[in-house]
Scaffold this motif. Structure first.
Motif, PDB file in Angstrom:
ATOM      1  N   ARG A 129       0.828  -1.198   0.000  1.00 44.98           N
ATOM      2  CA  ARG A 129       0.000   0.000   0.000  1.00 44.98           C
ATOM      3  C   ARG A 129       0.872   1.261   0.000  1.00 44.98           C
ATOM      4  NH1 ARG A 129      -2.378  -0.918   4.347  1.00 44.98           N
ATOM      5  NH2 ARG A 129      -4.271  -1.903   3.527  1.00 44.98           N
ATOM      6  N   ILE A 130       0.520   2.196  -0.889  1.00 45.96           N
ATOM      7  CA  ILE A 130       1.146   3.514  -0.897  1.00 45.96           C
ATOM      8  C   ILE A 130       0.063   4.546  -0.648  1.00 45.96           C
ATOM      9  CG2 ILE A 130       2.346   5.262  -2.269  1.00 45.96           C
ATOM     10  CD1 ILE A 130       3.654   3.042  -3.845  1.00 45.96           C
ATOM     11  N   GLU A 131       0.248   5.338   0.386  1.00 38.52           N
ATOM     12  CA  GLU A 131      -0.657   6.447   0.682  1.00 38.52           C
ATOM     13  C   GLU A 131       0.195   7.707   0.760  1.00 38.52           C
ATOM     14  OE1 GLU A 131      -3.161   5.846   4.026  1.00 38.52           O
ATOM     15  OE2 GLU A 131      -4.013   3.975   3.295  1.00 38.52           O
ATOM     16  N   GLY A 132       0.113   8.538  -0.266  1.00 36.04           N
ATOM     17  CA  GLY A 132       0.982   9.708  -0.324  1.00 36.04           C
ATOM     18  C   GLY A 132       2.421   9.266  -0.472  1.00 36.04           C
ATOM     19  N   GLN A 133       3.222   9.499   0.556  1.00 43.33           N
ATOM     20  CA  GLN A 133       4.616   9.057   0.545  1.00 43.33           C
ATOM     21  C   GLN A 133       4.876   7.974   1.585  1.00 43.33           C
ATOM     22  OE1 GLN A 133       6.403  13.268   0.432  1.00 43.33           O
ATOM     23  NE2 GLN A 133       7.952  12.030  -0.577  1.00 43.33           N
ATOM     24  N   VAL A 134       3.818   7.375   2.090  1.00 46.33           N
ATOM     25  CA  VAL A 134       3.949   6.288   3.065  1.00 46.33           C
ATOM     26  C   VAL A 134       3.791   4.945   2.341  1.00 46.33           C
ATOM     27  CG1 VAL A 134       3.047   5.250   5.168  1.00 46.33           C
ATOM     28  CG2 VAL A 134       3.038   7.739   4.900  1.00 46.33           C
ATOM     29  N   LEU A 135       4.759   4.056   2.512  1.00 45.62           N
ATOM     30  CA  LEU A 135       4.733   2.730   1.901  1.00 45.62           C
ATOM     31  C   LEU A 135       4.604   1.688   3.002  1.00 45.62           C
ATOM     32  CD1 LEU A 135       5.149   0.666  -0.417  1.00 45.62           C
ATOM     33  CD2 LEU A 135       7.626   0.972  -0.088  1.00 45.62           C
ATOM     34  N   GLU A 136       3.592   0.832   2.868  1.00 48.04           N
ATOM     35  CA  GLU A 136       3.355  -0.233   3.842  1.00 48.04           C
ATOM     36  C   GLU A 136       3.300  -1.584   3.134  1.00 48.04           C
ATOM     37  OE1 GLU A 136       0.502   1.563   7.286  1.00 48.04           O
ATOM     38  OE2 GLU A 136      -0.455   1.088   5.373  1.00 48.04           O
ATOM     39  N   VAL A 137       3.862  -2.595   3.772  1.00 44.75           N
ATOM     40  CA  VAL A 137       3.770  -3.964   3.263  1.00 44.75           C
ATOM     41  C   VAL A 137       3.392  -4.868   4.433  1.00 44.75           C
ATOM     42  CG1 VAL A 137       4.925  -5.858   2.084  1.00 44.75           C
ATOM     43  CG2 VAL A 137       5.551  -3.501   1.546  1.00 44.75           C
ATOM     44  N   THR A 138       2.364  -5.671   4.227  1.00 41.88           N
ATOM     45  CA  THR A 138       1.904  -6.587   5.273  1.00 41.88           C
ATOM     46  C   THR A 138       1.894  -8.013   4.747  1.00 41.88           C
ATOM     47  OG1 THR A 138       0.463  -4.865   6.187  1.00 41.88           O
ATOM     48  CG2 THR A 138       0.047  -7.129   6.884  1.00 41.88           C
ATOM     49  N   SER A 139       2.446  -8.922   5.529  1.00 44.91           N
ATOM     50  CA  SER A 139       2.386 -10.354   5.233  1.00 44.91           C
ATOM     51  C   SER A 139       1.426 -10.970   6.243  1.00 44.91           C
ATOM     52  CB  SER A 139       3.783 -10.977   5.363  1.00 44.91           C
ATOM     53  OG  SER A 139       3.715 -12.385   5.206  1.00 44.91           O
ATOM     54  N   ALA A 140       0.376 -11.604   5.754  1.00 43.50           N
ATOM     55  CA  ALA A 140      -0.670 -12.082   6.662  1.00 43.50           C
ATOM     56  C   ALA A 140      -1.263 -13.385   6.143  1.00 43.50           C
ATOM     57  CB  ALA A 140      -1.754 -11.017   6.820  1.00 43.50           C
ATOM     58  N   GLY A 141      -2.356 -13.806   6.778  1.00 43.92           N
ATOM     59  CA  GLY A 141      -3.008 -15.029   6.339  1.00 43.92           C
ATOM     60  C   GLY A 141      -4.092 -15.466   7.306  1.00 43.92           C
ATOM     61  N   SER A 142      -4.591 -16.678   7.085  1.00 40.84           N
ATOM     62  CA  SER A 142      -5.572 -17.275   7.993  1.00 40.84           C
ATOM     63  C   SER A 142      -5.178 -18.737   8.218  1.00 40.84           C
ATOM     64  CB  SER A 142      -6.989 -17.186   7.413  1.00 40.84           C
ATOM     65  OG  SER A 142      -7.074 -17.864   6.178  1.00 40.84           O
ATOM     66  N   TYR A 143      -5.512 -19.217   9.411  1.00 36.47           N
ATOM     67  CA  TYR A 143      -5.106 -20.561   9.843  1.00 36.47           C
ATOM     68  C   TYR A 143      -6.319 -21.290  10.419  1.00 36.47           C
ATOM     69  CZ  TYR A 143      -2.940 -24.034  12.987  1.00 36.47           C
ATOM     70  OH  TYR A 143      -2.599 -25.183  13.651  1.00 36.47           O
ATOM     71  N   PHE A 144      -6.469 -22.562  10.033  1.00 42.91           N
ATOM     72  CA  PHE A 144      -7.569 -23.357  10.584  1.00 42.91           C
ATOM     73  C   PHE A 144      -7.071 -24.751  10.932  1.00 42.91           C
ATOM     74  CE2 PHE A 144     -10.933 -26.524  10.041  1.00 42.91           C
ATOM     75  CZ  PHE A 144     -11.826 -26.084  11.006  1.00 42.91           C
ATOM     76  N   ASN A 145      -7.335 -25.142  12.169  1.00 44.29           N
ATOM     77  CA  ASN A 145      -7.024 -26.493  12.634  1.00 44.29           C
ATOM     78  C   ASN A 145      -8.340 -27.118  13.085  1.00 44.29           C
ATOM     79  OD1 ASN A 145      -6.332 -28.764  14.288  1.00 44.29           O
ATOM     80  ND2 ASN A 145      -4.276 -27.926  14.535  1.00 44.29           N
ATOM     81  N   PRO A 146      -8.733 -28.261  12.506  1.00 47.25           N
ATOM     82  CA  PRO A 146     -10.025 -28.863  12.857  1.00 47.25           C
ATOM     83  C   PRO A 146     -10.151 -29.204  14.338  1.00 47.25           C
ATOM     84  CG  PRO A 146      -8.663 -30.380  11.578  1.00 47.25           C
ATOM     85  CD  PRO A 146      -8.010 -29.052  11.497  1.00 47.25           C
ATOM     86  N   SER A 147      -9.031 -29.333  15.033  1.00 47.20           N
ATOM     87  CA  SER A 147      -9.064 -29.683  16.457  1.00 47.20           C
ATOM     88  C   SER A 147      -9.200 -28.466  17.359  1.00 47.20           C
ATOM     89  CB  SER A 147      -7.785 -30.439  16.850  1.00 47.20           C
ATOM     90  OG  SER A 147      -7.645 -31.616  16.096  1.00 47.20           O
ATOM     91  N   THR A 148      -8.610 -27.345  16.920  1.00 48.26           N
ATOM     92  CA  THR A 148      -8.567 -26.165  17.802  1.00 48.26           C
ATOM     93  C   THR A 148      -9.243 -24.935  17.222  1.00 48.26           C
ATOM     94  OG1 THR A 148      -6.406 -25.525  16.900  1.00 48.26           O
ATOM     95  CG2 THR A 148      -6.411 -26.962  18.831  1.00 48.26           C
ATOM     96  N   GLY A 149      -9.677 -24.992  15.972  1.00 46.95           N
ATOM     97  CA  GLY A 149     -10.281 -23.827  15.339  1.00 46.95           C
ATOM     98  C   GLY A 149      -9.249 -23.008  14.592  1.00 46.95           C
ATOM     99  N   GLY A 150      -9.590 -21.779  14.265  1.00 43.95           N
ATOM    100  CA  GLY A 150      -8.661 -20.972  13.472  1.00 43.95           C
ATOM    101  C   GLY A 150      -8.876 -19.493  13.660  1.00 43.95           C
ATOM    102  N   ASP A 151      -8.041 -18.726  12.968  1.00 48.34           N
ATOM    103  CA  ASP A 151      -8.116 -17.277  13.070  1.00 48.34           C
ATOM    104  C   ASP A 151      -7.235 -16.681  11.976  1.00 48.34           C
ATOM    105  OD1 ASP A 151      -8.784 -14.788  13.940  1.00 48.34           O
ATOM    106  OD2 ASP A 151      -7.936 -14.999  15.951  1.00 48.34           O
ATOM    107  N   SER A 152      -7.392 -15.384  11.768  1.00 48.86           N
ATOM    108  CA  SER A 152      -6.500 -14.679  10.841  1.00 48.86           C
ATOM    109  C   SER A 152      -5.266 -14.229  11.610  1.00 48.86           C
ATOM    110  CB  SER A 152      -7.215 -13.478  10.227  1.00 48.86           C
ATOM    111  OG  SER A 152      -7.640 -12.582  11.229  1.00 48.86           O
ATOM    112  N   PHE A 153      -4.188 -13.916  10.902  1.00 46.24           N
ATOM    113  CA  PHE A 153      -2.969 -13.495  11.563  1.00 46.24           C
ATOM    114  C   PHE A 153      -2.179 -12.550  10.669  1.00 46.24           C
ATOM    115  CE2 PHE A 153      -1.875 -17.323   9.153  1.00 46.24           C
ATOM    116  CZ  PHE A 153      -0.736 -16.930   8.462  1.00 46.24           C
ATOM    117  N   THR A 154      -1.319 -11.773  11.292  1.00 47.44           N
ATOM    118  CA  THR A 154      -0.325 -10.954  10.597  1.00 47.44           C
ATOM    119  C   THR A 154       1.045 -11.452  11.027  1.00 47.44           C
ATOM    120  OG1 THR A 154      -1.733  -8.977  10.503  1.00 47.44           O
ATOM    121  CG2 THR A 154       0.639  -8.643  10.310  1.00 47.44           C
ATOM    122  N   SER A 155       1.871 -11.844  10.068  1.00 47.57           N
ATOM    123  CA  SER A 155       3.189 -12.387  10.418  1.00 47.57           C
ATOM    124  C   SER A 155       4.278 -11.326  10.411  1.00 47.57           C
ATOM    125  CB  SER A 155       3.564 -13.532   9.479  1.00 47.57           C
ATOM    126  OG  SER A 155       3.524 -13.112   8.127  1.00 47.57           O
TER     127      SER A 155
END
Length: 210
Positions: A129-155
């Protein structure tokens, strides 16, 4: 020839020193690293308006360039407007550490969902993402385990703006349950949009570009 093909051909002369497959040749990559090293060494207190990038920041910039060039050379971009948006981000990166950008651009990259034998499912996505002169980069995802459930995350999260120290956050130690979380620069540099089944979403000034 389709309009988008004509636009894509123009990238052959875009100042990025790409090889036939859209990747930087070893010699060109070494030259680029040397130039960035010189930029890093030349930065001083008189250049308060520029981006204050260290060696690790330049690694992320190089990874971004490789990922975006792979995107340009792939068939994932469906219109000339999308190509123009990606070109805008590439131009911003080429001008660093004194880049100036007016339009806000966001590029979302979503990888193919992976399912493991134990039932664990992982989806990965990256946002540039570029907003004006600010540059951002995010590495993220979602995780699901049938035993414990899941959630989204930012790495990992990286943010730079002129005259300020870069911000980098690495949450991978807290995400021990999620396999194959790599270094941000390496994840970007090794991304193959076609092989990885990447889906692309591009916003310009907060409006989706088709």
């Amino acid at each position: 020839m389709e309009p988008i093909d004509e636009e894509r051909r123009e990238f052959d002369v875009f100042p990025g020193n790409e090889g036939e497959n859209g990747e930087l040749s070893e010699e060109a990559e070494e030259d680029e690293e040397e130039e960035e090293e010189e930029e890093y060494e030349e930065e001083d207190e008189d250049e308060e308006d520029g981006f204050l990038l260290d060696r690790e920041d330049w690694r992320i910039v190089r990874g971004l360039k490789k990922a975006l060039w792979q995107l340009v050379r792939s068939t994932k971009l469906s219109s000339a407007r999308q190509l123009e948006a990606v070109a805008g981000v590439l131009g911003f990166l080429e001008d660093m550490p004194r880049a100036i950008r007016q339009d806000d651009i966001e590029i979302g990259l979503r990888g193919r969902q992976r399912k493991f034998k134990n039932g664990v499912e992982i989806s990965r996505y990256w946002t540039i993402r570029i907003e004006g002169q600010v540059l951002e980069v995010t590495s993220a995802g979602s995780y699901f385990n049938p035993s414990t459930g899941g959630d989204s995350f930012t790495s990992q999260y990286w943010c730079v703006e002129p005259g300020c120290d870069p911000m980098f956050s690495d949450y991978r130690d807290d995400l021990w349950m999620v396999p194959y979380l790599g270094d941000l620069a390496d994840e970007l540099a090794e991304m193959d949009p076609k092989k990885d089944g990447v889906e692309v979403e591009i916003l310009v000034c907060r409006e989706k570009v088709e």
